[in-house]
Design an enzyme around this catalytic site. Structure first.
Site, PDB file in Angstrom:
ATOM      1  N   GLU A  95       0.872  -1.174   0.000  1.00  0.00           N
ATOM      2  CA  GLU A  95       0.000   0.000   0.000  1.00  0.00           C
ATOM      3  C   GLU A  95       0.909   1.224   0.000  1.00  0.00           C
ATOM      4  O   GLU A  95       1.462   1.611   1.035  1.00  0.00           O
ATOM      5  CB  GLU A  95      -0.915  -0.007   1.228  1.00  0.00           C
ATOM      6  N   CYS A 146      -1.390   9.452   2.443  1.00  0.00           N
ATOM      7  CA  CYS A 146      -1.187   8.884   1.106  1.00  0.00           C
ATOM      8  C   CYS A 146      -2.335   9.230   0.168  1.00  0.00           C
ATOM      9  O   CYS A 146      -2.169   9.174  -1.053  1.00  0.00           O
ATOM     10  CB  CYS A 146      -1.022   7.374   1.196  1.00  0.00           C
TER      11      CYS A 146
END
Length: 486
Positions: free
Chosen positions: A219, A253
Site C-alpha cells: 500500500e 497517502c
C-alpha cells in the site's frame, strides 16, 4: 515459577517459529477463536486510547488529540467490527457450480489461512494502518507479527508494552527497536507480507520478500491528481480541497497533490483556497491543532521542494499568519503553500510532497490533465470534482489509479464494502472488509468426480482409434461452441 515470554524476550526468528508452531497446531481456527482475537485487538486500541493519542502527539511534536482520536483510534473500529461480524460466513467453503455437482463433479473453494502474516506499518497513521490489516489477517485465521514505524517511537513503545496484556506472543506480536531494523523484519519467511509506506521503500520490501517467494501487499503513495470539472461549484470545491490538503499536515497517502482547474476559474480557485487557509488558521507556529511535519528529514525535504520550484520559476503563495516566521525548523511547521507555474524540470513535479503544499494547473480541455496523468506513475487516488458525466467517464476510462474518489477527501473510506489499494507505482493488492479477508486467505480449490474414468489414461499412449475419435469429437464440439458464442 516460569513466566510466559513476551515478544521482547525473544528474537524475531524465535517469534516467527513460535507462531509457525502455533499455526501448525491449529491451522483452521474456528469462528469463535477468530472473533475473540478481533475483540481483543479492539480492546487493545480502545483501552489504551488516551496513552496512544498522547504518544502520537509526542512523536509529531504537534498533533491534535482530536485528529488522532478520529483518524487512528475511532476509525480503526468499523472495519474490525465488519470482519468480526462476517467472518463466520466468509470462512465457509463455497461451491462455484451446483450444476456440475448434479453431473457428478464436485467443485469447492476452501478459504484457508495462509499461516504467519508480517505487517509493516507507517508513521503517518501509525495505529490505523497497522490495526486494520491486522484485523483482516486475524479474521482470515492467521498468526500476526507487526513492526510499527521506528519514526513514531513513542507510539511503538505503547503498542509493544501493552500488546502482551491482550495476546500471547504466538497469536500476535509487535516487534520493537530491540528487534533490529526494518529489513531484519522484512527478510523473514512469512506466508504473506503487508507493507504500507513509500514506493521507494516498497521496492526494497518486495525484493526482500522475493528471496522467500513471500506474497506481498504493498500500500504505497504517489502524487494524487485532482480534476475539477466545469460542472463543479468552484467555491465549494476550493474550500474542500484546501481542507483536504491539510489533513494530518498533508501527510496522508490519499491527500490531493496537484489540481487541474478550468483556466477561466483558476485565479478564483486559488484565491478561495488561500482564504480558506487564512481564515481557519489565524495562528500556526504556536497552534497545537496544526500538525507538524513528523521529523527533520521530511521537513527539510518539503522545504527543499518548495525552494527548488521557486528558484526555477514557480509562483509561491502561502497562508502564513502575520508576524510568524515560517517555515520554522524548530517546530517543523510549514505554512500551507500554493504553487502555480510548476514545470517538469522542477523536483516537485515528480516527487510526492507529503506536506501542506498544493500545486495548481489550468486547463482548456480535459485532454490536458488526461495526458499529464497518464504520462506519470499511477497514483493511489484520482479525485474528480463535478458531475459524473461523459467527461468523468472519459477520465475514468483513459487513466489508471488505485481508486477514484469524487467531490470529497477519502470518500471511499466511508465503508468496508469497497477495496482500498493502489496499482503500479502506488501499490499492489488491496484490503478493507471482505477484500482484506481474501488478501490474507488462500483460496484453495478442491475438485473431484465419481466416474469410472481416468483423464490421465486418456492423455497418454497408446492413442488408438477410440481416443482419436473422442479427441475429434471434443475438438468439433469446441468449434461449434465458438461459432455459437462468438
Amino acid at each position: 515459577m516460569a513466566t510466559t515470554p513476551t515478544a521482547r524476550d525473544l528474537t524475531l526468528a524465535q517469534i516467527l517459529e513460535r507462531q509457525q508452531q502455533s499455526f501448525l497446531a491449529d491451522p483452521q481456527p474456528g469462528a469463535k477463536i477468530r472473533r475473540d482475537r478481533i475483540s481483543r485487538l479492539k480492546k487493545l486500541v480502545l483501552d489504551n486510547a488516551a496513552e496512544l493519542t498522547e504518544a502520537m502527539r509526542e512523536d509529531y511534536g504537534s498533533r491534535p488529540e482530536t485528529l488522532s482520536t478520529l483518524s487512528d483510534i475511532a476509525s480503526s473500529i468499523p472495519d474490525l467490527d465488519h470482519q468480526r461480524g462476517h467472518v463466520r460466513k466468509w470462512m465457509k467453503p463455497t461451491r462455484p457450480s451446483r450444476a456440475l455437482d448434479r453431473l457428478g463433479f464436485t467443485q469447492q473453494i476452501r478459504h484457508d489461512p495462509k499461516g504467519v502474516v508480517g505487517i509493516i506499518g507507517p508513521w503517518n497513521f501509525p495505529l490505523y494502518l497497522t490495526i486494520v490489516p491486522a484485523g483482516s489477517a486475524l479474521a482470515a485465521g492467521n498468526r500476526v507479527m507487526i513492526r510499527p514505524s521506528s519514526v513514531t517511537a513513542h507510539t511503538t513503545e505503547v503498542l509493544c508494552s501493552r500488546a502482551p496484556e491482550y495476546f500471547a506472543v504466538d497469536e500476535l506480536a509487535f516487534a520493537g527497536p530491540e528487534h533490529g531494523r526494518g529489513s531484519d523484519f522484512s527478510r523473514l519467511p512469512y506466508d504473506h507480507l503487508f507493507f504500507t509506506g513509500s514506493p521507494g521503500v516498497g521496492k526494497s520490501i518486495a525484493r526482500d520478500a522475493a528471496e522467500n517467494l513471500t506474497p506481498v501487499t504493498l500500500e504505497l503513495g504517489g502524487k494524487n491528481p485532482v480534476i475539477v470539472d466545469t460542472s463543479a461549484d468552484i467555491e465549494r470545491t476550493a474550500r474542500n480541497l484546501a481542507s483536504s490538503r491539510l489533513v494530518n499536515g498533508g501527510q496522508v497517502c490519499m491527500c490531493p497533490d496537484y489540481v487541474w482547474v478550468p483556466q477561466q476559474d483558476m485565479d478564483r480557485f486559488c484565491e478561495i483556497v488561500l482564504d480558506q487557509w487564512r481564515s481557519t488558521l489565524p495562528a500556526i507556529a504556536g497552534n497545537p491543532e496544526y500538525t507538524a511535519v513528523v521529523n527533520d528529514s521530511n521537513y527539510e525535504r518539503i522545504v527543499g521542494l518548495i525552494d527548488d520550484a521557486v528558484a526555477k520559476g514557480a509562483t509561491k503563495q502561502e497562508a502564513a499568519p502575520a508576524g510568524e516566521s515560517l517555515p520554522d525548523p524548530v517546530t517543523r511547521k510549514i505554512a500551507p503553500t500554493l504553487l502555480t507555474g510548476v514545470t517538469p524540470e522542477m523536483d516537485i513535479d515528480s516527487d510526492e510532497v507529503f506536506g501542506p503544499v498544493l500545486t495548481v494547473f489550468g486547463y482548456q480541455s480535459v485532454e490536458e490533465p488526461i495526458r499529464y496523468i497518464t504520462a506519470r506513475p499511477s497514483p493511489l487516488v484520482l479525485y474528480w470534482y463535478g458531475e459524473q458525466n461523459d467527461r468523468f467517464e472519459t477520465v475514468a476510462d483513459r487513466t489508471r489509479s488505485g481508486n477514484i474518489y469524487g467531490n470529497d477527501f477519502g470518500i471511499g473510506m466511508v465503508s468496508s464494502a469497497i477495496p482500498f489499494g493502489g496499482v503500479g507505482n502506488s501499490g499492489t493488492g488491496n484490503y478493507h472488509g471482505h477484500h482484506g479477508f481474501r488478501t490474507f486467505t488462500h483460496e484453495r480449490a478442491v475438485a473431484m468426480h465419481r466416474f469410472d474414468y481416468s483423464a490421465a489414461e486418456f492423455m497418454v499412449p497408446p492413442f488408438g482409434p477410440d481416443k482419436k475419435r473422442q479427441a475429434s469429437l471434443y475438438f468439433a464440439a469446441m468449434r461449434l461452441r465458438t461459432r455459437l458464442l462468438g
